[in-house]
Scaffold this motif. Structure first.
Motif, short mmCIF file in Angstrom:
data_model
loop_
_atom_site.label_atom_id
_atom_site.label_comp_id
_atom_site.label_asym_id
_atom_site.label_seq_id
_atom_site.Cartn_x
_atom_site.Cartn_y
_atom_site.Cartn_z
N ALA A 8 -0.24 -21.13 -117.71
CA ALA A 8 0.75 -21.69 -116.13
C ALA A 8 2.71 -21.03 -117.41
O ALA A 8 2.80 -21.41 -116.05
N ASN A 9 2.92 -21.77 -118.27
CA ASN A 9 4.13 -20.95 -118.28
C ASN A 9 4.59 -19.65 -117.70
O ASN A 9 5.81 -19.60 -117.56
N PRO A 57 -4.64 -22.14 -120.61
CA PRO A 57 -3.85 -23.02 -119.93
C PRO A 57 -2.70 -23.47 -119.39
O PRO A 57 -1.78 -22.80 -118.00
N ASN A 58 -2.10 -24.01 -120.67
CA ASN A 58 -0.84 -24.26 -120.76
C ASN A 58 -0.25 -23.24 -120.49
O ASN A 58 1.26 -22.47 -120.12
N THR A 59 -0.71 -21.89 -121.42
CA THR A 59 0.47 -20.41 -121.59
C THR A 59 0.09 -19.97 -120.51
O THR A 59 1.39 -19.26 -119.69
N ILE A 84 6.57 -23.76 -126.54
CA ILE A 84 5.16 -24.51 -126.45
C ILE A 84 3.97 -24.55 -126.87
O ILE A 84 4.56 -23.49 -128.28
N ASP A 85 3.21 -25.25 -126.87
CA ASP A 85 1.63 -25.01 -128.11
C ASP A 85 1.17 -23.78 -127.55
O ASP A 85 0.58 -23.55 -127.15
N GLU A 88 -2.77 -21.86 -128.29
CA GLU A 88 -3.94 -22.74 -128.28
C GLU A 88 -5.29 -21.76 -128.33
O GLU A 88 -5.09 -20.08 -127.89
N ASP A 145 -7.56 -18.11 -118.25
CA ASP A 145 -7.12 -19.49 -117.64
C ASP A 145 -7.55 -20.65 -118.41
O ASP A 145 -7.04 -21.97 -118.43
N ASN A 186 3.21 -23.01 -132.93
CA ASN A 186 3.96 -24.14 -131.61
C ASN A 186 5.07 -23.82 -131.46
O ASN A 186 5.90 -24.47 -131.08
N LYS A 212 5.34 -19.46 -114.17
CA LYS A 212 5.58 -19.82 -114.21
C LYS A 212 6.88 -18.91 -113.74
O LYS A 212 8.17 -19.36 -113.30
#
Length: 145
Positions: free
Chosen positions: A27-28, A23-25, A69-70, A72, A19, A93, A31
């Motif tokens: 969360a994706n 975090p964005n990866t 998505i970018d 990380e 996390d 990305n 989801k």
């Protein structure tokens, strides 16, 4: 820390996500998992002593969710080892839904800081060794967020 169970035809794998590092990866992925995106999708690429790859609804290796998505790539957990989940992409990305799980540290160091590591199998990592090309992801159950 977020966790999920990846249910496959060969058994269930419990994953703990990174996390803080990605975090964005994370969360994706969560989801998509909650939406049932991965249900019935195959592991379309399996290379012994390297990776098992899934997350493409077309099964060809060219599909995705319709967005990118970018990467990380900073943080303490950005190295590829046995059981590590990482985002597949066609260049920096460009990831979306495809991911791979590493068999071992053998042959994976070139992936470090090039592909986003976003979790690790913490229970039943031996299932990775049993997966064959074409085996299905039955579903992904998010157990903690």
């Amino acid at each position: 820390m977020s966790k999920a169970i990846i249910k496959t035809e060969k058994g269930d794998m419990t994953v703990q996500f990174y996390d803080k590092d990605a975090p964005n990866t994370v969360a994706n992925f969560l989801k998509l998992a909650k939406e049932g995106y991965y249900d019935g999708v195959t592991f379309h690429r399996v290379i012994n002593d390297f990776v098992i790859q899934g997350g493409d609804p077309t099964g060809t290796g060219a599909g995705g969710p319709g967005y990118q998505i970018d990467c990380e790539l900073t943080g303490d957990n950005q190295y590829h080892d046995r059981g590590v989940l990482s985002m597949a992409h066609a260049g920096r990305n460009t990831g979306g839904s495809q991911f791979f799980i590493c068999h071992s540290r053998n042959n994976t160091s070139h992936l470090d800081r090039n592909h986003t590591c976003f979790g690790k199998v913490i229970e039943n990592v031996d299932v990775v060794d049993d997966i064959r090309q074409g085996d299905k992801i039955l579903g992904i159950e998010v157990t903690e967020e």
